[in-house]
Write a protein that holds these residues in place. Structure first.
Motif: not given
Length: 262
Positions: A139-155, A171-183
């Protein structure tokens, strides 16, 4: 990841269903309502705090979408209620794609019902401390392009996670997985200088088998390591870009919030 759900135990309170009870939802059981009622006896502001946290989520999603971030990974998304991430994001960005992730089978079940055949959203059952499994989910691979900015929400989720190498590595893994400009957006339970009520609520949660870790600003700020906090920084939740101007009594909401950019 497996789509199979473990049985829902109505006699064991769950954090997601307790939160639903705070919000006046209907996807909870007597055991959850008992905890919610007891928490409100200890701290009458608890339902107000929960609603303020939902308002904060709405502001964060609108902020991300207005910045051109149209992909959202909502970790610890909870039970669907009003103003869900995909609904708010599409007010600004009709093309927004959202993957919800939660470990609670009740949250996953109702999210699947809510989303139906919406091709721009999905729900994954998973533990945010297992980023490799979450990011590899179809589901993540189909909808999220990790080459573009992603907003990671931990609310309102990290306060259910104990400190330790597993959380730090995730937390380190999520940061390293996403593109610059991600939130990265986080809200977290804290104290207002009077720790006794929050300590009693933490003890209440601990007795239900769902430990609650109350952290101060310094400990919460560590979660943003490697990210750049955007204005106004890590602040009481109602003071994070409020819709209606300055909030004078924000500390009583016992929530810290911040958004950071990679």
């Amino acid at each position: 990841m497996s789509s199979a759900l473990s049985p829902i135990d109505p006699n064991r309170p769950s954090a997601a269903r307790i939160y639903d009870a705070y919000l006046g939802g209907t996807h909870n059981f007597a055991a959850d309502r008992a905890v919610a009622d007891r928490a409100a006896e200890i701290l009458p502001e608890v339902p107000l705090i929960a609603r303020a946290n939902r308002d904060l989520l709405r502001r964060i999603v609108r902020y991300a979408a207005a910045r051109g971030v149209h992909q959202f990974l909502d970790l610890g998304s909870g039970i669907p209620t009003e103003n869900n991430v995909h609904q708010v994001a599409r007010e600004v960005a009709p093309d927004a794609r959202v993957v919800y992730v939660d470990l609670d089978p009740t949250a996953v079940l109702y999210a699947r019902h809510l989303l139906g055949d919406d091709t721009q959203t999905a729900i994954v059952r998973g533990d945010l401390r297992q980023p490799a499994a979450i990011l590899a989910a179809p589901e993540v691979r189909d909808l999220i392009d990790l080459g573009r900015p992603v907003a990671i929400l931990m609310i309102a989720v990290l306060h259910f996670m104990p400190d330790g190498p597993e959380l730090d590595a995730a937390l380190h893994a999520y940061r390293e997985a996403v593109a610059p400009g991600s939130l990265l957006a986080i809200s977290h339970v804290t104290t207002n200088g009077e720790p006794e009520p929050t300590a009693r609520i933490a003890e209440l949660y601990n007795r239900t088998g769902t430990p609650l870790v109350v952290r101060d600003a310094a400990r919460t700020a560590r979660f943003f390591e490697g990210w750049r906090l955007v204005e106004p920084g890590l602040v009481p939740g109602p003071r994070w870009r409020p819709d209606d101007g300055p909030v004078s009594d924000a500390e009583r909401y016992l929530t810290l919030a911040g958004v950071a950019e990679r």
